[in-house]
Write a protein that holds these residues in place. Structure first.
Motif, PDB file in Angstrom:
ATOM      1  N   GLU A  55       0.858  -1.179   0.000  1.00 26.86           N
ATOM      2  CA  GLU A  55       0.000   0.000   0.000  1.00 26.86           C
ATOM      3  C   GLU A  55       0.895   1.230   0.000  1.00 26.86           C
ATOM      4  N   VAL A  56       0.722   2.091  -1.005  1.00 22.59           N
ATOM      5  CA  VAL A  56       1.507   3.318  -1.122  1.00 22.59           C
ATOM      6  C   VAL A  56       0.544   4.493  -1.099  1.00 22.59           C
ATOM      7  N   THR A  57       0.646   5.329  -0.083  1.00 26.72           N
ATOM      8  CA  THR A  57      -0.188   6.516   0.049  1.00 26.72           C
ATOM      9  C   THR A  57       0.645   7.734  -0.327  1.00 26.72           C
ATOM     10  N   GLY A  58       0.056   8.629  -1.109  1.00 30.31           N
ATOM     11  CA  GLY A  58       0.767   9.832  -1.538  1.00 30.31           C
ATOM     12  C   GLY A  58       1.374   9.720  -2.920  1.00 30.31           C
ATOM     13  N   HIS A  59       1.251   8.571  -3.537  1.00 30.22           N
ATOM     14  CA  HIS A  59       1.798   8.351  -4.880  1.00 30.22           C
ATOM     15  C   HIS A  59       0.627   8.205  -5.841  1.00 30.22           C
ATOM     16  N   PRO A  60       0.565   8.929  -6.904  1.00 21.76           N
ATOM     17  CA  PRO A  60       1.605   9.738  -7.541  1.00 21.76           C
ATOM     18  C   PRO A  60       1.595  11.229  -7.177  1.00 21.76           C
ATOM     19  N   GLY A  61       0.605  11.701  -6.430  1.00 15.94           N
ATOM     20  CA  GLY A  61       0.482  13.134  -6.165  1.00 15.94           C
ATOM     21  C   GLY A  61       1.668  13.787  -5.487  1.00 15.94           C
ATOM     22  N   GLU A  62       2.315  13.078  -4.566  1.00 14.79           N
ATOM     23  CA  GLU A  62       3.421  13.652  -3.787  1.00 14.79           C
ATOM     24  C   GLU A  62       4.783  13.123  -4.223  1.00 14.79           C
ATOM     25  N   THR A  63       4.835  12.484  -5.387  1.00 21.17           N
ATOM     26  CA  THR A  63       6.090  11.858  -5.814  1.00 21.17           C
ATOM     27  C   THR A  63       6.574  12.380  -7.155  1.00 21.17           C
ATOM     28  N   ARG A  74      10.378   2.620 -13.094  1.00 20.31           N
ATOM     29  CA  ARG A  74      10.558   3.983 -12.598  1.00 20.31           C
ATOM     30  C   ARG A  74      10.944   3.918 -11.130  1.00 20.31           C
ATOM     31  N   THR A  75      11.928   4.707 -10.763  1.00 21.26           N
ATOM     32  CA  THR A  75      12.305   4.857  -9.367  1.00 21.26           C
ATOM     33  C   THR A  75      11.534   6.059  -8.846  1.00 21.26           C
ATOM     34  N   VAL A  76      10.894   5.892  -7.691  1.00 17.37           N
ATOM     35  CA  VAL A  76       9.986   6.907  -7.166  1.00 17.37           C
ATOM     36  C   VAL A  76      10.577   7.529  -5.906  1.00 17.37           C
ATOM     37  N   ARG A  77      10.462   8.844  -5.807  1.00 17.40           N
ATOM     38  CA  ARG A  77      10.928   9.563  -4.630  1.00 17.40           C
ATOM     39  C   ARG A  77       9.885  10.594  -4.232  1.00 17.40           C
ATOM     40  N   CYS A  78       9.944  11.017  -2.976  1.00 17.80           N
ATOM     41  CA  CYS A  78       9.068  12.065  -2.483  1.00 17.80           C
ATOM     42  C   CYS A  78       9.462  13.389  -3.132  1.00 17.80           C
ATOM     43  N   ARG A  79       8.502  14.132  -3.622  1.00 13.91           N
ATOM     44  CA  ARG A  79       8.794  15.410  -4.264  1.00 13.91           C
ATOM     45  C   ARG A  79       9.165  16.494  -3.260  1.00 13.91           C
ATOM     46  N   HIS A  80       8.960  16.247  -1.970  1.00 17.33           N
ATOM     47  CA  HIS A  80       9.249  17.250  -0.947  1.00 17.33           C
ATOM     48  C   HIS A  80      10.614  17.014  -0.281  1.00 17.33           C
ATOM     49  N   CYS A  81      10.819  15.831   0.285  1.00 13.50           N
ATOM     50  CA  CYS A  81      12.068  15.572   1.021  1.00 13.50           C
ATOM     51  C   CYS A  81      13.092  14.802   0.195  1.00 13.50           C
ATOM     52  N   GLY A  82      12.692  14.242  -0.938  1.00  7.79           N
ATOM     53  CA  GLY A  82      13.639  13.590  -1.837  1.00  7.79           C
ATOM     54  C   GLY A  82      13.959  12.142  -1.542  1.00  7.79           C
ATOM     55  N   CYS A  83      13.377  11.555  -0.505  1.00  9.23           N
ATOM     56  CA  CYS A  83      13.681  10.160  -0.168  1.00  9.23           C
ATOM     57  C   CYS A  83      13.157   9.207  -1.244  1.00  9.23           C
ATOM     58  N   ALA A  84      14.028   8.300  -1.687  1.00 10.77           N
ATOM     59  CA  ALA A  84      13.607   7.247  -2.613  1.00 10.77           C
ATOM     60  C   ALA A  84      12.754   6.256  -1.836  1.00 10.77           C
ATOM     61  N   THR A  85      11.529   6.028  -2.289  1.00 13.47           N
ATOM     62  CA  THR A  85      10.606   5.157  -1.561  1.00 13.47           C
ATOM     63  C   THR A  85      10.470   3.781  -2.174  1.00 13.47           C
ATOM     64  N   HIS A  86      10.423   3.711  -3.504  1.00 11.63           N
ATOM     65  CA  HIS A  86      10.223   2.421  -4.156  1.00 11.63           C
ATOM     66  C   HIS A  86      10.527   2.539  -5.642  1.00 11.63           C
ATOM     67  N   TRP A  87      10.551   1.399  -6.288  1.00  3.30           N
ATOM     68  CA  TRP A  87      10.571   1.384  -7.745  1.00  3.30           C
ATOM     69  C   TRP A  87       9.440   0.479  -8.214  1.00  3.30           C
TER      70      TRP A  87
END
Length: 128
Positions: A55-63, A74-87
């Motif tokens: 379960e991924v909350t905030g994706h794609p809106g915050e990523t 695709r490698t996904v990261r938070c658009r705010h803090c930059g942490c890589a969360t998943h691919w």
């Protein structure tokens, strides 16, 4: 895991700012540390699950996403803090996998998992 750790809470992680949250379907047994040109820069510690089971909350809106090479994932990261969360795969197929960065979860979970080292920079074989 510590005796006081709630197993369900260990399955919940997030990026640094909390805009992207992840819930794993089960405790992973193994994680992969890869030395390819991207993973060594991200510092990711990857655990794998069937696509759609995390379960991924905030994706794609915050990523934001990053694609390179053969552009199959695709490698996904938070658009705010930059942490890589998943691919995740660009074109998911039945039974396909995606990777979740275990470093976004409580340290107790990471300590409970066997880490394998993948030579993604050269041979694409495990070094251990």
């Amino acid at each position: 895991m510590t005796d006081n750790a709630d197993p369900a809470s260990l399955l919940q992680g997030s990026c640094h700012c909390g805009a992207v949250r992840l819930t794993l379907p089960a405790v992973p047994e193994k994680a992969t540390s890869c030395n390819c040109s991207l993973c060594r820069r991200l510092g990711g510690l990857w655990v794998y699950y069937e696509f759609g089971t995390v379960e991924v909350t905030g994706h794609p809106g915050e990523t934001q996403e990053y694609m390179w090479g053969d552009k199959t994932l695709r490698t996904v990261r938070c658009r705010h803090c930059g942490c890589a969360t998943h691919w995740e795969p660009l074109n998911p197929e039945p039974g396909g996998k995606h990777g979740v960065n275990l470093l976004n979860f409580p340290p107790e979970l990471r300590r409970s998992v066997t880490v394998r080292h993948l030579d993604g920079a050269d041979t694409w074989t495990f070094l251990d």
